[in-house]
Design an enzyme around this catalytic site. Structure first.
Site, PDB file in Angstrom:
ATOM      1  N   HIS A   1       0.792  -1.225   0.000  1.00 28.80           N
ATOM      2  CA  HIS A   1       0.000   0.000   0.000  1.00 28.80           C
ATOM      3  C   HIS A   1       0.830   1.283   0.000  1.00 28.80           C
ATOM      4  O   HIS A   1       0.278   2.370  -0.123  1.00 28.80           O
ATOM      5  CB  HIS A   1      -0.926   0.017   1.212  1.00 28.80           C
ATOM      6  CG  HIS A   1      -1.848  -1.163   1.271  1.00 28.80           C
ATOM      7  ND1 HIS A   1      -1.533  -2.309   1.960  1.00 28.80           N
ATOM      8  CD2 HIS A   1      -3.055  -1.383   0.687  1.00 28.80           C
ATOM      9  CE1 HIS A   1      -2.518  -3.188   1.826  1.00 28.80           C
ATOM     10  NE2 HIS A   1      -3.442  -2.659   1.056  1.00 28.80           N
TER      11      HIS A   1
ATOM     12  N   GLY B   1      -6.194  11.724   8.074  1.00 30.11           N
ATOM     13  CA  GLY B   1      -6.993  10.736   7.367  1.00 30.11           C
ATOM     14  C   GLY B   1      -7.103  11.051   5.885  1.00 30.11           C
ATOM     15  O   GLY B   1      -6.999  10.167   5.025  1.00 30.11           O
TER      16      GLY B   1
ATOM     17  N   ARG C   1      -5.379  16.494   2.707  1.00 31.53           N
ATOM     18  CA  ARG C   1      -4.906  17.270   3.857  1.00 31.53           C
ATOM     19  C   ARG C   1      -3.415  17.026   4.068  1.00 31.53           C
ATOM     20  O   ARG C   1      -2.688  17.919   4.511  1.00 31.53           O
ATOM     21  CB  ARG C   1      -5.697  16.912   5.113  1.00 31.53           C
ATOM     22  CG  ARG C   1      -5.421  17.848   6.297  1.00 31.53           C
ATOM     23  CD  ARG C   1      -6.370  17.584   7.443  1.00 31.53           C
ATOM     24  NE  ARG C   1      -7.742  17.913   7.054  1.00 31.53           N
ATOM     25  CZ  ARG C   1      -8.820  17.504   7.715  1.00 31.53           C
ATOM     26  NH1 ARG C   1      -8.679  16.727   8.780  1.00 31.53           N
ATOM     27  NH2 ARG C   1     -10.020  17.853   7.326  1.00 31.53           N
TER      28      ARG C   1
ATOM     29  N   ARG D   1      -2.914   4.112  -4.690  1.00 29.79           N
ATOM     30  CA  ARG D   1      -4.345   4.221  -4.412  1.00 29.79           C
ATOM     31  C   ARG D   1      -4.762   5.648  -4.039  1.00 29.79           C
ATOM     32  O   ARG D   1      -5.791   5.854  -3.404  1.00 29.79           O
ATOM     33  CB  ARG D   1      -4.755   3.260  -3.293  1.00 29.79           C
ATOM     34  CG  ARG D   1      -4.529   1.796  -3.631  1.00 29.79           C
ATOM     35  CD  ARG D   1      -4.879   0.886  -2.472  1.00 29.79           C
ATOM     36  NE  ARG D   1      -4.620  -0.512  -2.818  1.00 29.79           N
ATOM     37  CZ  ARG D   1      -5.538  -1.471  -2.782  1.00 29.79           C
ATOM     38  NH1 ARG D   1      -6.767  -1.187  -2.426  1.00 29.79           N
ATOM     39  NH2 ARG D   1      -5.215  -2.706  -3.090  1.00 29.79           N
TER      40      ARG D   1
ATOM     41  N   ARG E   1      -1.516  11.242  14.926  1.00 26.77           N
ATOM     42  CA  ARG E   1      -2.716  11.459  14.118  1.00 26.77           C
ATOM     43  C   ARG E   1      -3.118  12.924  14.218  1.00 26.77           C
ATOM     44  O   ARG E   1      -3.154  13.505  15.306  1.00 26.77           O
ATOM     45  CB  ARG E   1      -3.857  10.572  14.606  1.00 26.77           C
ATOM     46  CG  ARG E   1      -5.203  11.018  14.064  1.00 26.77           C
ATOM     47  CD  ARG E   1      -6.269   9.952  14.103  1.00 26.77           C
ATOM     48  NE  ARG E   1      -7.613  10.517  14.073  1.00 26.77           N
ATOM     49  CZ  ARG E   1      -8.169  11.150  13.061  1.00 26.77           C
ATOM     50  NH1 ARG E   1      -7.470  11.354  11.935  1.00 26.77           N
ATOM     51  NH2 ARG E   1      -9.393  11.617  13.132  1.00 26.77           N
ATOM     52  N   ILE E   2      -3.411  13.547  13.081  1.00 25.26           N
ATOM     53  CA  ILE E   2      -3.937  14.902  13.032  1.00 25.26           C
ATOM     54  C   ILE E   2      -5.267  14.831  12.278  1.00 25.26           C
ATOM     55  O   ILE E   2      -5.313  14.391  11.141  1.00 25.26           O
ATOM     56  CB  ILE E   2      -2.959  15.895  12.360  1.00 25.26           C
ATOM     57  CG1 ILE E   2      -2.428  15.339  11.024  1.00 25.26           C
ATOM     58  CG2 ILE E   2      -1.807  16.233  13.292  1.00 25.26           C
ATOM     59  CD1 ILE E   2      -1.582  16.331  10.244  1.00 25.26           C
ATOM     60  N   GLY E   3      -6.347  15.228  12.936  1.00 24.21           N
ATOM     61  CA  GLY E   3      -7.643  15.097  12.291  1.00 24.21           C
ATOM     62  C   GLY E   3      -8.722  15.870  13.004  1.00 24.21           C
ATOM     63  O   GLY E   3      -8.465  16.603  13.957  1.00 24.21           O
ATOM     64  N   SER E   4      -9.937  15.688  12.547  1.00 23.45           N
ATOM     65  CA  SER E   4     -11.082  16.390  13.117  1.00 23.45           C
ATOM     66  C   SER E   4     -11.828  15.464  14.067  1.00 23.45           C
ATOM     67  O   SER E   4     -11.660  14.241  14.045  1.00 23.45           O
ATOM     68  CB  SER E   4     -12.008  16.884  12.009  1.00 23.45           C
ATOM     69  OG  SER E   4     -12.419  15.804  11.194  1.00 23.45           O
TER      70      SER E   4
ATOM     71  N   GLU F   1     -25.961   5.213  15.168  1.00 25.08           N
ATOM     72  CA  GLU F   1     -27.357   5.048  15.547  1.00 25.08           C
ATOM     73  C   GLU F   1     -27.471   4.500  16.969  1.00 25.08           C
ATOM     74  O   GLU F   1     -28.349   3.697  17.275  1.00 25.08           O
ATOM     75  CB  GLU F   1     -28.072   4.130  14.546  1.00 25.08           C
ATOM     76  CG  GLU F   1     -28.119   4.732  13.152  1.00 25.08           C
ATOM     77  CD  GLU F   1     -28.975   3.919  12.184  1.00 25.08           C
ATOM     78  OE1 GLU F   1     -29.613   2.948  12.615  1.00 25.08           O
ATOM     79  OE2 GLU F   1     -28.996   4.289  10.994  1.00 25.08           O
TER      80      GLU F   1
ATOM     81  N   GLU G   1     -14.017  10.378  17.171  1.00 24.95           N
ATOM     82  CA  GLU G   1     -13.386  10.335  15.850  1.00 24.95           C
ATOM     83  C   GLU G   1     -13.330   8.866  15.449  1.00 24.95           C
ATOM     84  O   GLU G   1     -14.052   8.056  16.010  1.00 24.95           O
ATOM     85  CB  GLU G   1     -12.021  11.030  15.855  1.00 24.95           C
ATOM     86  CG  GLU G   1     -11.074  10.588  16.945  1.00 24.95           C
ATOM     87  CD  GLU G   1     -10.303   9.330  16.589  1.00 24.95           C
ATOM     88  OE1 GLU G   1      -9.362   9.406  15.782  1.00 24.95           O
ATOM     89  OE2 GLU G   1     -10.621   8.255  17.138  1.00 24.95           O
ATOM     90  N   MET G   2     -12.489   8.479  14.495  1.00 22.21           N
ATOM     91  CA  MET G   2     -12.605   7.125  13.947  1.00 22.21           C
ATOM     92  C   MET G   2     -11.290   6.350  13.825  1.00 22.21           C
ATOM     93  O   MET G   2     -11.280   5.275  13.227  1.00 22.21           O
ATOM     94  CB  MET G   2     -13.281   7.186  12.567  1.00 22.21           C
ATOM     95  CG  MET G   2     -14.686   7.736  12.583  1.00 22.21           C
ATOM     96  SD  MET G   2     -15.487   7.719  10.948  1.00 22.21           S
ATOM     97  CE  MET G   2     -15.699   5.955  10.693  1.00 22.21           C
ATOM     98  N   GLU G   3     -10.186   6.846  14.387  1.00 21.58           N
ATOM     99  CA  GLU G   3      -8.912   6.181  14.133  1.00 21.58           C
ATOM    100  C   GLU G   3      -8.003   5.965  15.336  1.00 21.58           C
ATOM    101  O   GLU G   3      -7.186   5.041  15.351  1.00 21.58           O
ATOM    102  CB  GLU G   3      -8.104   6.966  13.074  1.00 21.58           C
ATOM    103  CG  GLU G   3      -8.621   6.876  11.660  1.00 21.58           C
ATOM    104  CD  GLU G   3      -9.706   7.886  11.337  1.00 21.58           C
ATOM    105  OE1 GLU G   3     -10.479   7.647  10.405  1.00 21.58           O
ATOM    106  OE2 GLU G   3      -9.788   8.913  12.055  1.00 21.58           O
TER     107      GLU G   3
ATOM    108  N   SER H   1     -14.406  20.017  14.896  1.00 19.84           N
ATOM    109  CA  SER H   1     -15.017  20.590  13.705  1.00 19.84           C
ATOM    110  C   SER H   1     -16.538  20.626  13.780  1.00 19.84           C
ATOM    111  O   SER H   1     -17.180  21.340  13.011  1.00 19.84           O
ATOM    112  CB  SER H   1     -14.593  19.804  12.461  1.00 19.84           C
ATOM    113  OG  SER H   1     -14.992  18.446  12.578  1.00 19.84           O
ATOM    114  N   ASP H   2     -17.110  19.835  14.689  1.00 20.36           N
ATOM    115  CA  ASP H   2     -18.561  19.849  14.872  1.00 20.36           C
ATOM    116  C   ASP H   2     -18.887  19.410  16.290  1.00 20.36           C
ATOM    117  O   ASP H   2     -18.013  18.948  17.027  1.00 20.36           O
ATOM    118  CB  ASP H   2     -19.260  18.945  13.847  1.00 20.36           C
ATOM    119  CG  ASP H   2     -18.722  17.526  13.885  1.00 20.36           C
ATOM    120  OD1 ASP H   2     -19.381  16.680  14.494  1.00 20.36           O
ATOM    121  OD2 ASP H   2     -17.640  17.268  13.305  1.00 20.36           O
TER     122      ASP H   2
ATOM    123  N   ARG I   1     -11.832  26.278   8.593  1.00 18.61           N
ATOM    124  CA  ARG I   1     -11.153  25.028   8.920  1.00 18.61           C
ATOM    125  C   ARG I   1      -9.646  25.103   8.709  1.00 18.61           C
ATOM    126  O   ARG I   1      -8.881  24.568   9.499  1.00 18.61           O
ATOM    127  CB  ARG I   1     -11.743  23.882   8.096  1.00 18.61           C
ATOM    128  CG  ARG I   1     -13.157  23.544   8.527  1.00 18.61           C
ATOM    129  CD  ARG I   1     -13.718  22.352   7.772  1.00 18.61           C
ATOM    130  NE  ARG I   1     -15.069  22.064   8.226  1.00 18.61           N
ATOM    131  CZ  ARG I   1     -15.497  20.872   8.623  1.00 18.61           C
ATOM    132  NH1 ARG I   1     -14.671  19.853   8.610  1.00 18.61           N
ATOM    133  NH2 ARG I   1     -16.732  20.700   9.020  1.00 18.61           N
TER     134      ARG I   1
END
Length: 234
Positions: A4, A20, A24, A43, A87-90, A162, A179-181, A203-204, A217
């Site tokens: 990868h 992510g 960015r 990819r 990790r740098i993210g929202s 949900e 977040e997700m990671e 961010s939210d 942002r």
């Protein structure tokens, strides 16, 4: 070169920032690195290596979600010798005191499951950030005057959640943001004896429904990238 990541030996440094979004990664490399060179585009997951204040650093996109991040972090550590991964993210705030554009430094990352869950089976391993990175990031944020929160976050398997009952319990127990990671990043860092940290921009907001306007942002994310770089090389 791995399945990868198409970088050559020596193209990727021991210190890697992980947004992510691959675009960015390109933006951060253009904005903060000197002599940035594209070292991966397999990819479309862009990676760049350059220097920050004389220190070599790689910024590599990791994709969305823990399974995607797990692929890149495994290869970065095992095949390219990465030792420090940030990790740098929202993130979405889950406490009233956490506001849009605030910074969250994740000392811990809770989750329902991660790609590492099969290893631990019934054991609930608690992955944590590297203290020295966390400490340096906090002081870098203070020096910049960025409102910063340190504490636990939630790494979710899904974007469209949900489970309002679960969100209520996380808010009740002081989880700062979602977040997700990060949880899988911290798992892998612990497994391979590396250092890891998640530096997140709010961010939210899950409680108020607020969201950061797109034109705001870039400046907020810029603070996050600079703080992450200062933490890595302080």
């Amino acid at each position: 070169m791995t399945i990868h990541i198409g970088a050559k030996p020596g193209d990727i440094t021991e210190t890697v920032l992980l947004p992510g979004d691959p675009y960015r990664a390109r933006w951060a490399a253009d904005a903060f690195l000197t002599d940035a060179k594209l070292v991966n585009e397999v990819r479309g997951m862009l990676g760049y290596t350059g220097t920050y204040k004389g220190n070599r650093v790689t910024i590599q996109g990791s994709g969305m979600g823990m399974p995607s991040l797990s692929i890149y972090v495994n290869e970065l550590i095992r095949d390219y010798g990465a030792k420090t991964l940030i990790r740098i993210g929202s993130a979405g705030a889950m406490q009233e005191k956490v506001k849009l554009r605030d910074l969250v430094l994740a000392s811990t990352a809770s989750s329902l499951s991660t790609p590492s869950s099969a290893i631990f089976k019934e054991f609930n391993f608690a992955p944590t950030a590297d203290f020295h990175l966390l400490h340096r990031a906090f002081h870098a944020a203070e020096a910049k005057g960025v409102q910063t929160h340190v504490g636990g976050i939630y790494s979710s398997d899904v974007f469209y959640d949900e489970r309002p009952d679960l969100n209520e319990q996380m808010t009740r127990h002081g989880i700062l943001a979602v977040e997700m990671e990060a949880a899988e990043l911290y798992n892998l860092a612990a497994r391979y004896g590396c250092r890891a940290l998640a530096v997140l921009t709010v961010s939210d907001h899950l409680l108020s429904g607020e969201a950061m306007p797109s034109e705001q942002r870039e400046k907020s994310f810029g603070d996050m990238v600079e703080i992450a770089l200062e933490a890595a090389f302080a």
